[in-house]
Scaffold this motif. Sequence first.
Motif, mmCIF file in Angstrom:
data_model
loop_
_atom_site.group_PDB
_atom_site.id
_atom_site.type_symbol
_atom_site.label_atom_id
_atom_site.label_comp_id
_atom_site.label_asym_id
_atom_site.label_seq_id
_atom_site.Cartn_x
_atom_site.Cartn_y
_atom_site.Cartn_z
ATOM 1 N N ARG A 165 33.479 37.939 45.545
ATOM 2 C CA ARG A 165 32.665 37.894 44.324
ATOM 3 C C ARG A 165 31.731 39.082 44.386
ATOM 4 N NH1 ARG A 165 30.881 36.800 40.215
ATOM 5 N NH2 ARG A 165 29.566 35.008 39.936
ATOM 6 N N TYR A 246 42.036 41.641 34.052
ATOM 7 C CA TYR A 246 42.111 40.525 33.115
ATOM 8 C C TYR A 246 40.763 40.336 32.456
ATOM 9 C CZ TYR A 246 46.116 39.894 36.128
ATOM 10 O OH TYR A 246 47.259 40.109 36.850
ATOM 11 N N SER A 247 40.726 39.501 31.429
ATOM 12 C CA SER A 247 39.463 39.250 30.753
ATOM 13 C C SER A 247 38.493 38.581 31.717
ATOM 14 C CB SER A 247 39.702 38.344 29.544
ATOM 15 O OG SER A 247 40.238 37.109 29.975
ATOM 16 N N ASN A 248 37.251 38.494 31.321
ATOM 17 C CA ASN A 248 36.232 37.843 32.137
ATOM 18 C C ASN A 248 36.010 38.562 33.470
ATOM 19 O OD1 ASN A 248 34.294 35.865 32.242
ATOM 20 N ND2 ASN A 248 35.633 34.260 33.023
ATOM 21 N N CYS A 249 36.226 39.877 33.469
ATOM 22 C CA CYS A 249 35.939 40.705 34.648
ATOM 23 C C CYS A 249 36.672 40.259 35.907
ATOM 24 C CB CYS A 249 34.430 40.770 34.927
ATOM 25 S SG CYS A 249 33.509 41.464 33.544
ATOM 26 N N LEU A 250 37.938 39.941 35.778
ATOM 27 C CA LEU A 250 38.769 39.617 36.937
ATOM 28 C C LEU A 250 39.681 40.802 37.205
ATOM 29 C CD1 LEU A 250 40.068 37.644 38.997
ATOM 30 C CD2 LEU A 250 41.520 36.850 37.155
ATOM 31 N N ARG A 271 36.209 38.773 41.397
ATOM 32 C CA ARG A 271 35.542 38.282 40.185
ATOM 33 C C ARG A 271 34.171 38.931 40.128
ATOM 34 N NH1 ARG A 271 38.284 33.907 37.644
ATOM 35 N NH2 ARG A 271 40.030 33.319 38.952
ATOM 36 N N GLU A 717 38.307 10.761 42.521
ATOM 37 C CA GLU A 717 38.472 11.402 41.220
ATOM 38 C C GLU A 717 38.843 10.368 40.158
ATOM 39 O OE1 GLU A 717 41.261 14.633 41.412
ATOM 40 O OE2 GLU A 717 41.599 14.582 39.242
ATOM 41 N N MET B 1 44.019 32.983 36.983
ATOM 42 C CA MET B 1 43.618 33.423 35.644
ATOM 43 C C MET B 1 42.144 33.769 35.602
ATOM 44 S SD MET B 1 45.102 30.646 33.115
ATOM 45 C CE MET B 1 44.239 29.592 34.274
ATOM 46 N N ALA B 2 41.728 34.298 34.495
ATOM 47 C CA ALA B 2 40.350 34.770 34.406
ATOM 48 C C ALA B 2 39.336 33.646 34.202
ATOM 49 C CB ALA B 2 40.231 35.756 33.247
ATOM 50 N N LEU B 3 39.845 32.412 33.892
ATOM 51 C CA LEU B 3 38.918 31.338 33.522
ATOM 52 C C LEU B 3 37.900 31.026 34.624
ATOM 53 C CD1 LEU B 3 38.135 29.003 31.601
ATOM 54 C CD2 LEU B 3 39.862 27.624 32.749
ATOM 55 N N THR B 4 36.626 31.016 34.262
ATOM 56 C CA THR B 4 35.587 30.503 35.156
ATOM 57 C C THR B 4 34.928 29.329 34.435
ATOM 58 O OG1 THR B 4 33.993 32.080 34.239
ATOM 59 C CG2 THR B 4 35.070 32.688 36.293
ATOM 60 N N LYS B 12 28.501 28.476 38.077
ATOM 61 C CA LYS B 12 29.734 29.087 37.602
ATOM 62 C C LYS B 12 30.684 29.336 38.765
ATOM 63 C CE LYS B 12 30.147 33.456 35.903
ATOM 64 N NZ LYS B 12 30.306 34.558 34.939
ATOM 65 N N ASN B 14 35.059 29.846 40.042
ATOM 66 C CA ASN B 14 36.457 30.185 39.791
ATOM 67 C C ASN B 14 37.200 28.967 39.214
ATOM 68 O OD1 ASN B 14 39.206 30.561 40.332
ATOM 69 N ND2 ASN B 14 38.838 31.491 42.330
ATOM 70 N N GLY B 15 37.930 29.150 38.122
ATOM 71 C CA GLY B 15 38.611 28.050 37.449
ATOM 72 C C GLY B 15 39.557 27.250 38.323
ATOM 73 N N TYR B 16 40.123 27.889 39.340
ATOM 74 C CA TYR B 16 41.088 27.205 40.194
ATOM 75 C C TYR B 16 40.454 26.106 41.043
ATOM 76 C CZ TYR B 16 44.406 30.889 39.043
ATOM 77 O OH TYR B 16 45.241 31.739 38.378
ATOM 78 N N ARG B 19 40.091 20.609 38.245
ATOM 79 C CA ARG B 19 41.276 20.020 37.647
ATOM 80 C C ARG B 19 40.948 19.622 36.218
ATOM 81 N NH1 ARG B 19 44.787 17.694 41.085
ATOM 82 N NH2 ARG B 19 43.251 16.270 41.966
#
Lengths: 973, 86
Positions: A165, A246-250, A271, A717, B1-4, B12, B14-16, B19
């Motif tokens: 990061r 990729y988007s979001n600064c990855l 990231r 969960e 993927m870029a998702l956070t 904040k 990392n999306g991974y 779930r």
Amino acid sequence: MMTRFNQLPTLKIDPTKKVVFNYKGKTYSGVEGDTIASALYANGVRIYARSLKYHRPRGLYSLDGECSNTMMDVDGIPNVRTENTLLKQGMTVKEQNVKGSAENDMLGFLDKLDWAMPAGFYYKMMHKPARIWPIAMKQIRKTAGLGEISPDFEMPGKFDEIFPRTDVVVIGGGPAGMTSALAAAEKGLRVIIMESRPWLGGFFDYRTAEYKDGVALYQRGQDLAQQVEANENIRVLKHTAMVGAYSNCLVTGFQTGTDKDAFNERYVEIRANSVIVATGCIERPLLFDNNERPGVMQVACALRMARNYGILPGENGIFSVGHDLGLEAAIDLFDMGMKIGCVADVREDGQDPELVLALAKRNLLLLKGWVATVAHGKKQVNKVTMSSIDGMISRDFDCDVLVASAGLTPVTGPLTMAQIKLRHDDFTGFFVADEMPENTFSAGRILGINNAMSIECSGTLAGIKAAKVCGACEAADVEAVEAAMKALPGPLRGSKLVTAPVQGRKSFICFDEDTTIKSVKQTIDSGFDVPELVKRYSSAGLGPGQSGIPGHNLPLYVAKYQALAGVPVKPTTVRAPIVPTFIATYAGTNHTMHKRTPIHDLQVADKGILRKIGVWERVRYFSEDYSCRKEIENVRNNVGMLDGSTLGKFRLHGPDALKALQRVYVSDMSKLKPGRIKYTAMCNDDGCVIDDGVVIMLGENDYYITTSTGRAGQTVEWIRYHTRYDGWDFSMVNITDSMGVINLSGPNARKVFAKITEEDVSNEAFSYSAYKEMVIKDVIPAKVMRLGFVGELSYEFHVDSSYMTSLWQLLKEAGAEFGIQNFGVESQNVLRMEKCHVILGQESEQRTNLLDVGLGFLWNRKKAEAKTVGAVALRQAENDPTRFKLVGFKMENNGRAPRDGALIVDTKVRGYIATARDSATLNEAVGMALVEAELAKVGTRLEIYEDECGDERIYGKVVPMPFYDPDGTRMKG
Amino acid sequence: MALTITCPICGKRNGYEFRYGGEDKGPRPEEAGITPEIWCDYVHMNKCVAGVQKEWWFHKDGCGSWFSIHRDTTTNLEVKGPEADK
């Protein structure tokens, strides 16, 4: 072997350290710091490979591996980019895609058959009549591709991955990248720089021209590099190519390890909060006939061969360039000893007057508005035809190296990957970003600037802008640098020449795929009029170089050929990975990871045979007899021990704990009393049963629950999910790993138990389904429960993992007089199957509901206010006659047990076998199956179909359940 | 993927690490009067909007809490939800 310059201050090699390698069966040597390509060149190699389609000779061109020209087989690994791979001691290097050698390739005649292979010829030619297509396809497949590899090849080396990061990631370690990193770091931000070469310095690195005050550019580059490497806030990743943005600064990349690193290659996934793109420029290839002949190379390639590797690329050079860098290179190479016949510049004017003067001082012929049109020489260039750019006048020049370039073009791959739209800028001739995403900034030569100060200032500006979005500086700081930038020289006018005045039959726009200008014309004439379609039909840009060679020439040519106003078309999208790399790098390190129980070693020492079950390693058998006869007999007649530590175990407590239990379990959990265990089940919203286990009330608002091994990871969960709207006050702790379990089963179990405790364990004091807490030998706190999963007298001990070894040894010693033995998971499976106790996932699958498997008795219907998960669906399904039912069966005529999963059929599939075994206890083959309700009646004959049985069927008959000890006296006694 | 994704406890991440728990459909309805169609819709049907939706996530490689966020399904990035929806 050529003589090399040993003393240049710009060298990346150490001429004193010899590196020996093997090429084509003979021993050669290079020096430390050489790439494989430079070492071969130093040893006189000029033809490195043959091209894909026409088998044309190919050699050094870009020196950055932008195409497949110099891909070779190294140590058995095909398609290695030799220009980017450092030479190592003992490497074995071989040519690819040749019959014979690259020098003399027997398939070289294909070059003369280019007329028979126009663009897309295989779409038109080889399928009339249709039956010849499979033959044609097979032959084409044999000739396609460059390297070869056996499917058994095992990739050597170590591959790793890191996921750092950071605040700012800078792509490119040239002057702009370095100044941007320093500017951001100065504001206290963490910065990562990715640089694809093994050193920082980029565009300054190999140039002797003046930076300022008598300091040369290469010295300035080294100075900046030192500042960057010394800065604590900056992490430098060298020899790291960016492969994805990729988007979001990855941003992702692949790093090649040095000898000191613990990896050969590693994947880097960064990231960031901000991205700076400072990828600089490559040269736009000049399009003329035979523009890819060995001996034809780009400006930076020729100059860096001399400056970085100490090798003069040729004795007699001819230059055909489109940018001041070309003139600068001619001057520098002349000064290093190259004879230069002429320097042609496609620009009619606009040259740097100082460079023009310098050329004149050296008596070098400068032809403005001239360009190379044909390179001559069968396998290497030996002569060039130059002409005025309108094609009117021409002259021939002898040479052994032709330095050719149409000008510069920005490296926009990372931008298009991040979905940034490009537009064509008429002044610079560059494709530039139309609009950058919020936190992404460009710096350096991709903006079209060439002046050293401007480049550095643009980097500082990008760095300070990144600092601002990260909240580390004010708007005023940005404005100050913007003002400084305005005072410096702006972008240079770029060369507009798209091709030399040629027909283009042998002018290659894509080297990897052998696509010529002529093929592109044929493609456009066929109606494929935009670069995306031209790329796919003519295959220009489909090779490993992706956008390196054809990248920007393709849209420029497509626009020009159709006489479009301006350049409304764009370069095609570049896709990850931008540079070729190993699948092994994507795969990363292959750790086999499994969990082991606290008494794993003891079990193995007792000859336990392990199997992987979910995330665990468990003992399935304790002997080579996989039917486990002895283990099973011992449990039925004597006493056995099982390691049940993988069972899910949880503590659930709090004022609303009971509400949570009522929500997820089908039974009425308010009936729980201390001292007794409650066996119950959980369903999902479709009523399908997903887990079973026991719940024990430890005290007020305090419960201990067990789940199946497979569901342990999801229990917390699940329960939190189904109570997420309620705002209830309860807590859960997963103690699956912190506690171990030993199951003691068999008619002699009580006798063994009695030997290790003072407590009264008679049937009256400790009855079936009872729960007791005790401290064994005054030291081991234990939760002890009586259950009956295997159908015998059983006690289950739950203790802290750290006490497992002691408890196991205690039980083993106590059981010695009875001949106590271990039993494993397979034995347990057979024992419980003889009692028709279900294992979820075995006697059920995704669609099986609670009622199908005969567990409906667990379901309490009177707690509608609890909104139990599954209740609605069960109510709706309970009168559905089409559902499967769980039945017990035995095989006809003493037949053997069918395999688990075998189908029950008549004219179609009517059900399937869940579990079946040859039972020694019962002396016949029995099992459980899920069948359509019609077949569930006792006495029904079942026709069984096993995989690959052909026409054979075996037969069973539905019988009452359970098969063994129907009254349960053995487990309840 | 870029998702956070921004976890309310951990910030904040990392999306991974998370779930997906489905679109927000509100608490389970009262049992009275539910037909099989109504129940099946509640359990299985999704609106699948091309735009911003409220949805649930579980921080499986972290604190283990369930929470909801707003995400723009056309960019696959977390966005701030409408103020009224907090």
